[in-house]
Design an enzyme around this catalytic site. Structure first.
Site, PDB file in Angstrom:
ATOM      1  N   GLY A  82       1.203  -2.993  -2.029  1.00  0.00           N
ATOM      2  CA  GLY A  82       2.156  -2.340  -1.131  1.00  0.00           C
ATOM      3  C   GLY A  82       2.737  -3.342  -0.144  1.00  0.00           C
ATOM      4  O   GLY A  82       3.642  -4.109  -0.470  1.00  0.00           O
ATOM      5  N   GLY A  83       2.191  -3.343   1.059  1.00  0.00           N
ATOM      6  CA  GLY A  83       2.724  -4.153   2.163  1.00  0.00           C
ATOM      7  C   GLY A  83       3.014  -5.603   1.793  1.00  0.00           C
ATOM      8  O   GLY A  83       4.060  -6.152   2.169  1.00  0.00           O
ATOM      9  N   GLY A 126      -3.146   0.163   2.937  1.00  0.00           N
ATOM     10  CA  GLY A 126      -2.486  -0.121   4.209  1.00  0.00           C
ATOM     11  C   GLY A 126      -3.434  -0.298   5.384  1.00  0.00           C
ATOM     12  O   GLY A 126      -2.999  -0.319   6.530  1.00  0.00           O
ATOM     13  N   GLU A 130      -0.034   8.688  -1.608  1.00  0.00           N
ATOM     14  CA  GLU A 130       0.893   9.148  -0.557  1.00  0.00           C
ATOM     15  C   GLU A 130       1.697  10.352  -1.046  1.00  0.00           C
ATOM     16  O   GLU A 130       2.031  11.238  -0.270  1.00  0.00           O
ATOM     17  CB  GLU A 130       1.798   7.989  -0.119  1.00  0.00           C
ATOM     18  CG  GLU A 130       1.020   7.001   0.752  1.00  0.00           C
ATOM     19  CD  GLU A 130       1.519   5.578   0.692  1.00  0.00           C
ATOM     20  OE1 GLU A 130       2.640   5.330   0.220  1.00  0.00           O
ATOM     21  OE2 GLU A 130       0.754   4.683   1.129  1.00  0.00           O
ATOM     22  N   SER A 180      -4.655  -2.846  -0.015  1.00  0.00           N
ATOM     23  CA  SER A 180      -4.824  -4.033   0.839  1.00  0.00           C
ATOM     24  C   SER A 180      -5.049  -5.327   0.055  1.00  0.00           C
ATOM     25  O   SER A 180      -5.813  -6.191   0.480  1.00  0.00           O
ATOM     26  CB  SER A 180      -5.947  -3.820   1.856  1.00  0.00           C
ATOM     27  OG  SER A 180      -5.594  -2.802   2.769  1.00  0.00           O
ATOM     28  N   GLU A 219      -6.751   3.077  -6.730  1.00  0.00           N
ATOM     29  CA  GLU A 219      -6.446   2.755  -5.338  1.00  0.00           C
ATOM     30  C   GLU A 219      -7.269   3.648  -4.410  1.00  0.00           C
ATOM     31  O   GLU A 219      -6.919   4.824  -4.198  1.00  0.00           O
ATOM     32  CB  GLU A 219      -4.964   3.012  -5.047  1.00  0.00           C
ATOM     33  CG  GLU A 219      -4.020   2.233  -5.929  1.00  0.00           C
ATOM     34  CD  GLU A 219      -2.652   2.103  -5.276  1.00  0.00           C
ATOM     35  OE1 GLU A 219      -2.278   0.981  -4.937  1.00  0.00           O
ATOM     36  OE2 GLU A 219      -1.983   3.132  -5.079  1.00  0.00           O
ATOM     37  N   HIS A 245       0.875   8.546  -6.835  1.00  0.00           N
ATOM     38  CA  HIS A 245       0.402   7.701  -5.733  1.00  0.00           C
ATOM     39  C   HIS A 245      -0.225   8.606  -4.677  1.00  0.00           C
ATOM     40  O   HIS A 245       0.243   9.722  -4.445  1.00  0.00           O
ATOM     41  CB  HIS A 245       1.577   6.908  -5.141  1.00  0.00           C
ATOM     42  CG  HIS A 245       1.116   5.875  -4.161  1.00  0.00           C
ATOM     43  ND1 HIS A 245       0.768   6.203  -2.878  1.00  0.00           N
ATOM     44  CD2 HIS A 245       0.922   4.538  -4.280  1.00  0.00           C
ATOM     45  CE1 HIS A 245       0.382   5.096  -2.242  1.00  0.00           C
ATOM     46  NE2 HIS A 245       0.461   4.077  -3.083  1.00  0.00           N
ATOM     47  N   ASN A 259       4.857  -2.278  -4.878  1.00  0.00           N
ATOM     48  CA  ASN A 259       5.362  -0.949  -4.545  1.00  0.00           C
ATOM     49  C   ASN A 259       5.974  -1.049  -3.147  1.00  0.00           C
ATOM     50  O   ASN A 259       5.244  -1.158  -2.165  1.00  0.00           O
ATOM     51  CB  ASN A 259       4.190   0.051  -4.577  1.00  0.00           C
ATOM     52  CG  ASN A 259       4.560   1.414  -4.026  1.00  0.00           C
ATOM     53  OD1 ASN A 259       5.729   1.713  -3.807  1.00  0.00           O
ATOM     54  ND2 ASN A 259       3.550   2.240  -3.796  1.00  0.00           N
ATOM     55  N   TRP A 260       7.290  -1.030  -3.095  1.00  0.00           N
ATOM     56  CA  TRP A 260       7.966  -1.208  -1.791  1.00  0.00           C
ATOM     57  C   TRP A 260       7.928   0.049  -0.935  1.00  0.00           C
ATOM     58  O   TRP A 260       8.316   0.026   0.216  1.00  0.00           O
ATOM     59  CB  TRP A 260       9.426  -1.648  -2.020  1.00  0.00           C
ATOM     60  CG  TRP A 260       9.572  -3.115  -2.293  1.00  0.00           C
ATOM     61  CD1 TRP A 260       8.588  -3.992  -2.663  1.00  0.00           C
ATOM     62  CD2 TRP A 260      10.776  -3.903  -2.202  1.00  0.00           C
ATOM     63  NE1 TRP A 260       9.098  -5.257  -2.817  1.00  0.00           N
ATOM     64  CE2 TRP A 260      10.448  -5.220  -2.541  1.00  0.00           C
ATOM     65  CE3 TRP A 260      12.098  -3.592  -1.890  1.00  0.00           C
ATOM     66  CZ2 TRP A 260      11.385  -6.259  -2.551  1.00  0.00           C
ATOM     67  CZ3 TRP A 260      13.047  -4.621  -1.911  1.00  0.00           C
ATOM     68  CH2 TRP A 260      12.691  -5.940  -2.234  1.00  0.00           C
ATOM     69  N   LYS A 261       7.492   1.167  -1.539  1.00  0.00           N
ATOM     70  CA  LYS A 261       7.452   2.450  -0.806  1.00  0.00           C
ATOM     71  C   LYS A 261       8.822   2.720  -0.179  1.00  0.00           C
ATOM     72  O   LYS A 261       9.832   2.370  -0.779  1.00  0.00           O
ATOM     73  CB  LYS A 261       6.315   2.429   0.213  1.00  0.00           C
ATOM     74  CG  LYS A 261       4.984   2.016  -0.428  1.00  0.00           C
ATOM     75  CD  LYS A 261       3.779   2.215   0.431  1.00  0.00           C
ATOM     76  CE  LYS A 261       2.538   1.802  -0.349  1.00  0.00           C
ATOM     77  NZ  LYS A 261       1.296   2.024   0.396  1.00  0.00           N
TER      78      LYS A 261
HETATM   79  P1  PGA Z   1      -1.152  -1.702   0.379  1.00  0.00           P
HETATM   80  O1  PGA Z   1      -0.659  -0.483  -0.518  1.00  0.00           O
HETATM   81  O2  PGA Z   1      -1.159  -2.915  -0.496  1.00  0.00           O
HETATM   82  O3  PGA Z   1      -0.141  -1.790   1.495  1.00  0.00           O
HETATM   83  O4  PGA Z   1      -2.526  -1.357   0.865  1.00  0.00           O
HETATM   84  C1  PGA Z   1      -1.055  -0.359  -1.852  1.00  0.00           C
HETATM   85  C2  PGA Z   1      -0.416   0.841  -2.494  1.00  0.00           C
HETATM   86  O5  PGA Z   1      -0.245   1.875  -1.827  1.00  0.00           O
HETATM   87  O6  PGA Z   1      -0.058   0.789  -3.681  1.00  0.00           O
END
Ligand code: PGA
Length: 252
Positions: A235-236, A174, A100, A214, A168, A98, A12-14
């Site tokens: 994510g990251g 993150g 966020e 993470s 999640e 998600h 997920n590149w956000k």
């Molecule tokens: P992260 O994000 O791997 O940067 O913790 C995961 C996500 O939000 O899907």
């Protein structure tokens, strides 16, 4: 015997990524050409890159997904994108709910359910995200929260082919923090039970449950070996091919 779902590692590149970052996908494709990876692989870039990433990934094992959609097909919704539009751009799946989006845009379980229904209407796969906050985790409410989110966020159209669950924990996203493998096993086992109760034995057993929060190359093998963990939402560590490949290595 119950079918074990094929794992999926989805990035997920956000709100990250410009045209030049498509080079990372090309590196990923090259690596997948040389290594036998047991998991499916997907990248969910920002909507602006879906067309070009789909072209770059054509004929390769990399699938392209989107991060969000509106519940309607079309209409007066400035700035929004429908599942049908994302499909037309090349997306095969869309993330829904998600944390966020739930936090930044006040999306409720009902909103997420409507979006997931729209994703199914378009013939795409919904990756439905659930997970507790740090407060809820500390108060021991994780299983209750996850049950309520699962019940409220899955539309009647959800089935084993068109839906993937991503657990999640909000406090793990993150932050570099992750639950212990025991905790992950408990939550994923609970989700599995709920899915079997909702969808029946073979389907509930076969629906993929991803872990997200993470996930990195140094914890992927341990997390991915936990019972009922059928891959990861990353994510990251999905932004750079090198880091993402380090996670895929858990499936080589
Ligand atoms: P992260 O994000 O791997 O940067 O913790 C995961 C996500 O939000 O899907």
């Amino acid at each position: 015997m119950a079918r074990t779902p094929k794992p999926l590692v989805a990035g997920n590149w956000k709100m990250n990524g410009l045209k030049r970052d498509l080079a990372e996908v090309r590196k990923l494709v090259t690596w997948l050409g040389k290594n036998k990876c047991r998991s499916d692989v997907m990248i969910c870039p920002p909507a602006t890159l879906i067309v070009e990433m789909s072209a770059a990934a054509k004929g390769t094992p990399v699938r392209v997904g989107a991060q969000h959609c509106h519940a309607h097909v079309s209409g007066a919704h400035t700035g929004d994108i429908s599942a049908e539009m994302l499909k037309g751009a090349g997306a095969r799946a869309v993330i829904a709910g998600h944390s966020e989006r739930r936090a930044d845009h006040g999306e409720t379980n009902a909103d997420v359910s409507a979006q997931a229904g729209a994703i199914h209407r378009a013939g795409l796969v919904a990756i439905v995200c659930i997970g507790e906050t740090e407060r809820e985790f500390k108060d021991g409410k994780t299983l209750r929260i996850v049950s309520a989110q699962l019940k409220g966020s899955l539309p009647p159209s959800a089935n084993v082919k068109n839906t993937i669950i991503a657990y999640e924990p909000v406090w793990a996203i993150g932050t570099g923090l992750t639950p212990t493998p025991d905790d992950v096993a408990k939550v994923h086992g609970h989700i599995r039970k709920r899915l079997i109760a909702e969808l029946g034995e073979p389907n509930g057993q076969a629906m993929r449950i991803l872990y997200g929060g993470s996930v990195k190359s140094d914890n992927a093998a341990e997390l991915m070996s936990v019972a009922n963990v059928n891959g990861a939402l990353v994510g990251g560590a999905s932004l750079k091919a090198k880091d993402f490949i380090g996670i895929l290595a858990a499936y080589v």
